[in-house]
Design an enzyme around this catalytic site. Sequence first.
Site, PDB file in Angstrom:
ATOM      1  N   SER A   2       0.863  -1.183   0.000  1.00 15.34           N
ATOM      2  CA  SER A   2       0.000   0.000   0.000  1.00 15.34           C
ATOM      3  C   SER A   2       0.900   1.234   0.000  1.00 15.34           C
ATOM      4  O   SER A   2       2.095   1.152   0.318  1.00 15.34           O
ATOM      5  CB  SER A   2      -0.930   0.026   1.216  1.00 15.34           C
ATOM      6  OG  SER A   2      -0.341   0.722   2.300  1.00 15.34           O
ATOM      7  N   PHE A   3       0.319   2.383  -0.356  1.00 18.49           N
ATOM      8  CA  PHE A   3       1.138   3.598  -0.467  1.00 18.49           C
ATOM      9  C   PHE A   3       1.688   4.015   0.890  1.00 18.49           C
ATOM     10  O   PHE A   3       2.605   4.833   0.970  1.00 18.49           O
ATOM     11  CB  PHE A   3       0.319   4.732  -1.083  1.00 18.49           C
ATOM     12  CG  PHE A   3      -0.537   5.480  -0.105  1.00 18.49           C
ATOM     13  CD1 PHE A   3      -1.719   4.940   0.373  1.00 18.49           C
ATOM     14  CD2 PHE A   3      -0.149   6.731   0.354  1.00 18.49           C
ATOM     15  CE1 PHE A   3      -2.494   5.634   1.290  1.00 18.49           C
ATOM     16  CE2 PHE A   3      -0.920   7.429   1.265  1.00 18.49           C
ATOM     17  CZ  PHE A   3      -2.095   6.877   1.735  1.00 18.49           C
ATOM     18  N   LYS A   4       1.147   3.450   1.958  1.00 23.45           N
ATOM     19  CA  LYS A   4       1.603   3.855   3.282  1.00 23.45           C
ATOM     20  C   LYS A   4       3.055   3.459   3.546  1.00 23.45           C
ATOM     21  O   LYS A   4       3.691   3.990   4.442  1.00 23.45           O
ATOM     22  CB  LYS A   4       0.673   3.293   4.353  1.00 23.45           C
ATOM     23  CG  LYS A   4      -0.728   3.888   4.220  1.00 23.45           C
ATOM     24  CD  LYS A   4      -1.504   3.876   5.500  1.00 23.45           C
ATOM     25  CE  LYS A   4      -2.709   4.788   5.435  1.00 23.45           C
ATOM     26  NZ  LYS A   4      -3.749   4.321   4.510  1.00 23.45           N
ATOM     27  N   ASP A   5       3.585   2.529   2.726  1.00 23.20           N
ATOM     28  CA  ASP A   5       4.999   2.180   2.860  1.00 23.20           C
ATOM     29  C   ASP A   5       5.906   3.395   2.662  1.00 23.20           C
ATOM     30  O   ASP A   5       6.941   3.507   3.312  1.00 23.20           O
ATOM     31  CB  ASP A   5       5.380   1.102   1.833  1.00 23.20           C
ATOM     32  CG  ASP A   5       4.848  -0.284   2.206  1.00 23.20           C
ATOM     33  OD1 ASP A   5       4.827  -0.611   3.401  1.00 23.20           O
ATOM     34  OD2 ASP A   5       4.464  -1.031   1.290  1.00 23.20           O
ATOM     35  N   ALA A  22       5.686   5.534   5.917  1.00 24.46           N
ATOM     36  CA  ALA A  22       6.067   4.794   7.128  1.00 24.46           C
ATOM     37  C   ALA A  22       7.543   4.402   7.112  1.00 24.46           C
ATOM     38  O   ALA A  22       8.237   4.535   8.122  1.00 24.46           O
ATOM     39  CB  ALA A  22       5.187   3.555   7.286  1.00 24.46           C
TER      40      ALA A  22
END
Length: 438
Positions: free
Chosen positions: A111-114, A117
């Site tokens: 997911s783009f949250k990588d 994060a």
Amino acid sequence: MATRFVSTRGGSAAGVSFEEALLQGIASDGGLFVPAGIPVIPKALWTDAATLDALAIPVLDRWIGDEFEPGALASILREALDFPVPLVPAGGGVYGEETYVLELFHGPTLSFKDVGARTMARLMAYFLARRGRRLTILVATSGDTGSAVADGFAGLDAIDVVLLYPRGRVSPIQELQLIHKRPGVRALAIEGTFDDCQRLVKQAFLDPELASLPLSSANSINIGRLLPQMLYYLWGAAQGAWSTPPSFCVPSGNLGNLSAGVLAHLSGMPVRRFVAAHNENDFFPRYLAGEEAAFGPSVTTPSSAMDVGAPSNFERLDWLLDAERMRRLIRGERVDNAATLEAMRAVRDETGYLADPHTAVGFEAVRRQRAAGDVSPFVVLSTAHPAKFVEIVEEALGFAPDMPARLAAYRDAETDVLAMPADYPIFRQFLRDASPGS
Ligand SMILES: *Cc1c(COP(=O)(O)O)cnc(C)c1O
């Protein structure tokens, strides 16, 4: 250069350093950190880079470079942004010719949250090492954030992660990602809802009896996640041979992603406009339309990572843009559940692209701009890989998406999880026992 960060609520008027803003997470008056002045990024810095990390280094150097030893920021960014972010043509039919997808899901948890994060984790680890301090990160998660944060922080010295998720209320593959055994990470399967998980975390932050434990959070109110998210907008804008500046369509929940795009624009990236594509959690589209809109409880939808009734980054957008400029720059769309599934089918039929439910909300928002006569170039941010939402892809399209090897690998990997009732005294005791200083 030295960007100072102030609170949206007017506290810390003199501003704090990036290091302070990152480690504090939230300002002492309860506001969110915003840049007191926005550095202007010369175009050549981001249009000529061959890779995302090569773009990231000089851009973030302009923002926060003076807070690092020589070379340190560059090596953090090279390590964090080590996956491709392709701009893929996905035009055709009702979606218009000049329509592209910027695929942000090629990181370790898909997911783009990588992006945010992984970068934030390494930035925190750097400053903590310099201070000789440790930190425990608490994350309540309903899906993607938890695994991206756990993965981003795993194995970094000086940081432990405790993640809480509602048992049985995340998708099966998301659960495998959450309970994947990682060094320095404890996953707690809470017998309750996402709201229960969030309540436990908030209580811990406010608990005077835990004041001696160094606790912090890693959700998208942290400016340390937003600054890295500016980078892929610049990257996407630099990849296309645009006839005119593109519009970005952003599948939105907590409005962190959109806030990062607005920061990129304010620092010099030309755009036609942003489209905030929301599901049935529609506070922001209603606000932009001039309605009397208020935060409410979240509604369950097929694009579950956007099920946010009270988007915390609204406060940041509201600080960055006055109401008139916000309405000129951002258009809001509400896509209901039936339209989301229908868009997954239509995108597949008309363009051949396989969109996950979140990206499909974005496509539907683009279709509406086209229907209203907008023929300008569009970039849809694709926030998750379709294989993370197998059940919904099957429901919409009648087949299961191919499972990338690194997602399938979670099925065979070792897991580590502790079931816990949604009971604060039990959670507090767990934190006391788990903390390294106790
Ligand atoms: C978190 C998330 C979003 C929403 O992003 P915000 O920054 O909260 O607006 C959209 N899609 C996916 C897949 C997500 O995980």
